[in-house]
Design a protein around this motif. Structure first.
Motif, PDB file in Angstrom:
ATOM      1  N   ALA A  81       0.823  -1.204   0.000  1.00 54.39           N
ATOM      2  CA  ALA A  81       0.000   0.000   0.000  1.00 54.39           C
ATOM      3  C   ALA A  81       0.860   1.259   0.000  1.00 54.39           C
ATOM      4  CB  ALA A  81      -0.933  -0.005   1.205  1.00 54.39           C
ATOM      5  N   ALA A  82       1.933   1.237   0.789  1.00 49.89           N
ATOM      6  CA  ALA A  82       2.835   2.393   0.824  1.00 49.89           C
ATOM      7  C   ALA A  82       3.513   2.589  -0.520  1.00 49.89           C
ATOM      8  CB  ALA A  82       3.876   2.208   1.923  1.00 49.89           C
ATOM      9  N   ALA A  83       3.918   1.478  -1.151  1.00 51.40           N
ATOM     10  CA  ALA A  83       4.562   1.564  -2.464  1.00 51.40           C
ATOM     11  C   ALA A  83       3.594   2.093  -3.512  1.00 51.40           C
ATOM     12  CB  ALA A  83       5.098   0.191  -2.873  1.00 51.40           C
ATOM     13  N   VAL A  84       2.347   1.637  -3.456  1.00 49.34           N
ATOM     14  CA  VAL A  84       1.324   2.107  -4.398  1.00 49.34           C
ATOM     15  C   VAL A  84       1.085   3.598  -4.216  1.00 49.34           C
ATOM     16  CG1 VAL A  84      -1.134   1.968  -4.990  1.00 49.34           C
ATOM     17  CG2 VAL A  84       0.202  -0.122  -4.688  1.00 49.34           C
ATOM     18  N   ASN A  85       0.968   4.040  -2.956  1.00 48.53           N
ATOM     19  CA  ASN A  85       0.742   5.466  -2.688  1.00 48.53           C
ATOM     20  C   ASN A  85       1.893   6.314  -3.233  1.00 48.53           C
ATOM     21  OD1 ASN A  85      -1.709   5.080  -1.388  1.00 48.53           O
ATOM     22  ND2 ASN A  85      -0.771   4.883   0.635  1.00 48.53           N
ATOM     23  N   THR A 127       4.074   5.507  -5.631  1.00 47.47           N
ATOM     24  CA  THR A 127       4.108   5.436  -7.094  1.00 47.47           C
ATOM     25  C   THR A 127       3.043   6.328  -7.711  1.00 47.47           C
ATOM     26  OG1 THR A 127       4.910   3.153  -6.942  1.00 47.47           O
ATOM     27  CG2 THR A 127       4.066   3.881  -9.074  1.00 47.47           C
ATOM     28  N   CYS A 128       1.835   6.281  -7.178  1.00 43.30           N
ATOM     29  CA  CYS A 128       0.757   7.128  -7.695  1.00 43.30           C
ATOM     30  C   CYS A 128       1.082   8.606  -7.491  1.00 43.30           C
ATOM     31  CB  CYS A 128      -0.569   6.775  -7.016  1.00 43.30           C
ATOM     32  SG  CYS A 128      -1.299   5.209  -7.573  1.00 43.30           S
ATOM     33  N   GLY A 129       1.688   8.931  -6.342  1.00 41.62           N
ATOM     34  CA  GLY A 129       2.044  10.321  -6.071  1.00 41.62           C
ATOM     35  C   GLY A 129       3.058  10.857  -7.067  1.00 41.62           C
ATOM     36  N   VAL A 130       4.053  10.039  -7.417  1.00 45.60           N
ATOM     37  CA  VAL A 130       5.067  10.463  -8.383  1.00 45.60           C
ATOM     38  C   VAL A 130       4.455  10.562  -9.784  1.00 45.60           C
ATOM     39  CG1 VAL A 130       7.207   9.774  -9.532  1.00 45.60           C
ATOM     40  CG2 VAL A 130       6.989   9.571  -7.054  1.00 45.60           C
ATOM     41  N   MET A 131       3.639   9.587 -10.161  1.00 51.60           N
ATOM     42  CA  MET A 131       3.028   9.615 -11.487  1.00 51.60           C
ATOM     43  C   MET A 131       2.137  10.834 -11.683  1.00 51.60           C
ATOM     44  SD  MET A 131       1.999   5.658 -12.219  1.00 51.60           S
ATOM     45  CE  MET A 131       3.222   4.495 -12.805  1.00 51.60           C
ATOM     46  N   SER A 132       1.454  11.250 -10.623  1.00 53.12           N
ATOM     47  CA  SER A 132       0.546  12.396 -10.720  1.00 53.12           C
ATOM     48  C   SER A 132       1.255  13.725 -10.520  1.00 53.12           C
ATOM     49  CB  SER A 132      -0.577  12.259  -9.688  1.00 53.12           C
ATOM     50  OG  SER A 132      -0.058  12.295  -8.368  1.00 53.12           O
ATOM     51  N   GLY A 133       2.567  13.679 -10.166  1.00 51.01           N
ATOM     52  CA  GLY A 133       3.327  14.904  -9.950  1.00 51.01           C
ATOM     53  C   GLY A 133       3.173  15.488  -8.562  1.00 51.01           C
ATOM     54  N   GLN A 134       2.539  14.766  -7.627  1.00 53.43           N
ATOM     55  CA  GLN A 134       2.344  15.276  -6.276  1.00 53.43           C
ATOM     56  C   GLN A 134       3.554  15.013  -5.378  1.00 53.43           C
ATOM     57  OE1 GLN A 134      -1.295  13.443  -4.997  1.00 53.43           O
ATOM     58  NE2 GLN A 134      -2.561  14.601  -6.420  1.00 53.43           N
ATOM     59  N   GLN A 135       4.432  14.093  -5.787  1.00 53.29           N
ATOM     60  CA  GLN A 135       5.654  13.812  -5.047  1.00 53.29           C
ATOM     61  C   GLN A 135       6.828  13.825  -6.013  1.00 53.29           C
ATOM     62  OE1 GLN A 135       5.652  10.398  -2.378  1.00 53.29           O
ATOM     63  NE2 GLN A 135       3.425  10.361  -2.337  1.00 53.29           N
ATOM     64  N   LYS A 136       8.018  14.138  -5.495  1.00 51.86           N
ATOM     65  CA  LYS A 136       9.198  14.142  -6.350  1.00 51.86           C
ATOM     66  C   LYS A 136       9.663  12.703  -6.603  1.00 51.86           C
ATOM     67  CE  LYS A 136      12.727  14.517  -2.739  1.00 51.86           C
ATOM     68  NZ  LYS A 136      13.872  15.297  -2.234  1.00 51.86           N
ATOM     69  N   VAL A 149      -3.127   0.289 -10.759  1.00 51.14           N
ATOM     70  CA  VAL A 149      -4.250   0.313 -11.694  1.00 51.14           C
ATOM     71  C   VAL A 149      -5.567   0.568 -10.958  1.00 51.14           C
ATOM     72  CG1 VAL A 149      -5.613  -1.115 -13.263  1.00 51.14           C
ATOM     73  CG2 VAL A 149      -3.130  -1.103 -13.423  1.00 51.14           C
ATOM     74  N   HIS A 150      -5.695   0.005  -9.760  1.00 49.40           N
ATOM     75  CA  HIS A 150      -6.917   0.201  -8.978  1.00 49.40           C
ATOM     76  C   HIS A 150      -6.999   1.609  -8.384  1.00 49.40           C
ATOM     77  CE1 HIS A 150     -10.255  -0.695  -6.290  1.00 49.40           C
ATOM     78  NE2 HIS A 150      -9.543  -0.182  -5.294  1.00 49.40           N
ATOM     79  N   GLN A 151      -5.864   2.124  -7.883  1.00 46.13           N
ATOM     80  CA  GLN A 151      -5.884   3.387  -7.140  1.00 46.13           C
ATOM     81  C   GLN A 151      -5.779   4.618  -8.033  1.00 46.13           C
ATOM     82  OE1 GLN A 151      -3.796   3.433  -3.393  1.00 46.13           O
ATOM     83  NE2 GLN A 151      -2.907   5.436  -3.812  1.00 46.13           N
ATOM     84  N   CYS A 152      -4.946   4.561  -9.074  1.00 44.02           N
ATOM     85  CA  CYS A 152      -4.748   5.774  -9.891  1.00 44.02           C
ATOM     86  C   CYS A 152      -4.607   5.423 -11.369  1.00 44.02           C
ATOM     87  CB  CYS A 152      -3.519   6.549  -9.404  1.00 44.02           C
ATOM     88  SG  CYS A 152      -1.961   5.599  -9.445  1.00 44.02           S
ATOM     89  N   PRO A 153      -5.646   4.851 -11.965  1.00 43.54           N
ATOM     90  CA  PRO A 153      -5.543   4.429 -13.373  1.00 43.54           C
ATOM     91  C   PRO A 153      -5.259   5.586 -14.333  1.00 43.54           C
ATOM     92  CG  PRO A 153      -7.823   4.374 -12.622  1.00 43.54           C
ATOM     93  CD  PRO A 153      -6.980   4.579 -11.407  1.00 43.54           C
TER      94      PRO A 153
END
Length: 245
Positions: A50-54, A56-65, A96-100
């Motif tokens: 779950a932490a890894a998914v969060n 990864t999604c944050g970086v893909m969306s530009g919310q994390q570096k 895919v489930h959290q940030c498609p």
């Protein structure tokens, strides 16, 4: 369903995509940060995934570096699911489930060679950099000339709001090609008495750290610089190979 989604996101791999992934691989290998604290795949917990998914999604969306661990996760996400790596499969299904939408957008940017979102340093057009603001008249700016660089792991570092790029001097103009870690002028080689350090002033320490991650991940960069007595100071920067600022 997951394989169909992945195929639709990926599309055909291009040379530019392969080059970017190679840069990510270098940066991930250089990092000493171990994914999931170095535990084997069978020992991972739901909280780890779950932490890894969060992240990864944050970086893909530009919310994390995109730090070193994030680069490792992105490489893991890119593994062939046919290899049956349980961590890679769990990460992929979670993303895919959290940030498609963020995943699809990331893959589209990756195919264009510009995977990271929401950062001034990844624009294909030059970005003017921070300057010391004051109410007093500013002296004329020195003429800046284009220098081309090939990013590489360990090439960049940050000191406060300043991004620093240490490079090897190519023995020929940038138009003849650059190895990872090399920089050169567009029309000639860097002379022996010229600096091998570019300092890039940015608006915040977070932007400087983000720039470190991007340049260490590889790719071509263009800096418009002038000699500042011991180092090259950047007046503008762009991802890729534009000729004019």
């Amino acid at each position: 369903m997951f394989d169909e989604f992945r195929a639709r996101a990926r599309g055909p791999r291009t040379f530019e995509t392969t080059r970017v992934l190679s840069g990510l691989a270098i940066a991930a290998a250089w990092s000493t940060v171990a994914l999931f604290d170095g535990r084997p795949a069978h020992a991972q917990t739901a909280a780890d995934v779950a932490a890894a998914v969060n992240k990864t999604c944050g970086v893909m969306s530009g919310q994390q570096k995109a730090d070193s661990q994030a680069l490792h996760l992105l490489l893991l996400l890119d593994e062939d699911l046919a290899d049956a790596n349980p961590v890679a499969v769990a990460l992929y299904r979670g993303v895919v489930h959290q940030c498609p939408k963020a995943y699809l957008a990331y893959e589209q940017r990756l195919r264009r060679g510009n995977p990271f979102a929401n950062s001034g340093l990844v624009k294909g057009t030059p970005t003017a950099l921070a300057s010391s603001g004051s109410g007093s008249p500013k002296p004329p700016s020195p003429t800046a000339y284009a220098m081309r660089c090939h990013g590489n792991a360990g090439m960049a570092s940050a000191l406060g709001t300043t991004l620093m790029v240490h490079f090897e001097k190519a023995s020929h103009p940038a138009s003849q090609g650059l190895l990872p870690g090399e920089c050169s002028w567009l029309d000639r080689a860097v002379r022996a008495n010229e600096p091998s350090l570019i300092e890039v002033p940015l608006a915040s320490a977070a932007q400087a750290q983000n720039g470190v991650s991007q340049i260490d991940a590889g790719g071509m960069w263009t800096f418009w610089v002038y000699n500042a007595n011991g180092f090259l100071r950047a007046a503008a920067v762009a991802k890729g190979t534009p000729v004019k600022p």
